[in-house]
Design an enzyme around this catalytic site. Sequence first.
Site, short mmCIF file in Angstrom:
data_model
loop_
_atom_site.label_atom_id
_atom_site.label_comp_id
_atom_site.label_asym_id
_atom_site.label_seq_id
_atom_site.Cartn_x
_atom_site.Cartn_y
_atom_site.Cartn_z
N MET A 1 0.91 -1.35 0.23
CA MET A 1 -0.05 0.06 0.06
C MET A 1 0.82 1.26 0.03
SD MET A 1 -2.95 -1.33 2.59
CE MET A 1 -3.95 0.45 2.56
N HIS A 2 0.04 2.47 -0.10
CA HIS A 2 0.72 3.80 0.02
C HIS A 2 1.80 4.26 -1.03
CE1 HIS A 2 -1.06 2.78 3.96
NE2 HIS A 2 -0.25 2.24 4.27
N ASP B 1 -2.58 -5.32 0.50
CA ASP B 1 -1.99 -6.40 1.16
C ASP B 1 -2.63 -7.06 2.19
OD1 ASP B 1 -0.75 -4.48 2.71
OD2 ASP B 1 1.19 -4.76 2.12
#
Length: 479
Positions: free
Chosen positions: A77-78, A233
């Site tokens: 992520m991110h 995830d």
Amino acid sequence: MYVGLDLGTSGLKGILIDDDQEILAEASAPLNTSRLHSGWSEQAPSDWLGACEAVLGALAEGGRLGAVRGIGLSGHMHGATLLDGADQVLRPCILWNDTRSHIEAARLDSDPQFRAITGNIVFPGFTAPKVDWVREHEASIFAKMRKVLLPKDYLRLWLTGEHVAEMSDAAGTSWLDTGKRDWSDALLAATEMSRDHMPRLVEGSQVSGTLRDELAMRWGLPKGVVVAGGGGDNAASAIGVGVVKAGQAFVSLGTSGVLFAANDRYQPDPATAVHTFCHALPDTWHQMGVILAATDALNWFAGLTGKSSADLTSGLGALKPPGKTRFLPYLGGERTPLNDAAIRGAFIGLEHSTDTEAATRAVLEGVAFAFRDCRDALAATGTQIEQLLAVGGGSNSAYWLSAIATALDRPIDLPIARDFGGAFGAARLGMMAATGAGAEIAGQPKIARTIEPDTAFTEAFDAGHRAYTEARDAIRGLT
């Protein structure tokens, strides 16, 4: 049949499952990370495409993909993947564990609307402060930027030609109204952006597009294979182990540690440093307490001793009460509940009798107490854990699971040995998108055994956690 693709930081994994959710084939391809400066962590999105080509090529051997109906995506992520108007990548992707944007994160977090709308602290690892860093330090790139995609969603663009994100991953950007499950125009404007910069949103179990004909022909897939929204995830891993309803949770003992709980309502409390995100299913949310060093702490100690982690833990035998030696696992700062990038770890209470075994137990107990901090932070938001599964490499240690079960005062179910991670959850989401099924197909795995809390040591672990908390508070600000 259904394919699940999981884009991890160190590699991309793919699996093929049948209608009974049995794994028919697996493949993986490694990835490298660039760290040009202290605190930087980047990857070239072109490498993700190369890894995906390798994985799909391996899965396609022998014509195995000819009956595939759906593909699901999972990923770290991110990350900030910046594209120009022709969908060309403008710079390497800034990853989740990149901390260069701590100043921008603090500035955004000081604006009350970010916590109020997203339900979360603006952490340096999130996407918005990364893009704000680009605006401040790479103005020419920011000026050319027309789309921001999360890592797995850049894979989606290549697979389908569509700019699409899903709710669980989007919730980690600091631009999503997490309660309304929509981009926030106010938060985008606060970073000099607009909705035009963002991909279209779908739920993780919905269709986001169809596989491009060119790629379907290359690997022998039927025409019109649907690609599901997928999940970040941890959300995809939760789909994989069937953590989809309120009261269900899992504890992940990977490099970092996660205490993940599903929720049927939105109940944020940013001050706890708990992540409150959308789940990969409609009308469902999840919360995570995150610790930055779980098996990473054990591996670090193993490196000091010259032994392997398995050697350190295999001879520990039955659970013992915490000793005088304490370990604080803050090797690179901490998320929940501290939100402190500067705090560092420590051994406390070392004495002549502290041998390798005692120090190993202290390391395992320290991580267990960090998970207890996460449990307490989740409880402060109203989240209750009724059923807890263990996943990740650290769950191979019976002693560690016993310590965590006793520290949390919760039984821990250990699934049978099988991969129920992000790729499996992504495949399930692909199945949902292709068939219209919902959470009912995301059942929990068969349980190999249940680790019960050792009630003989409940008071000792309560006292140990109090001592751990006192030590934690004492060392803050010393580094």
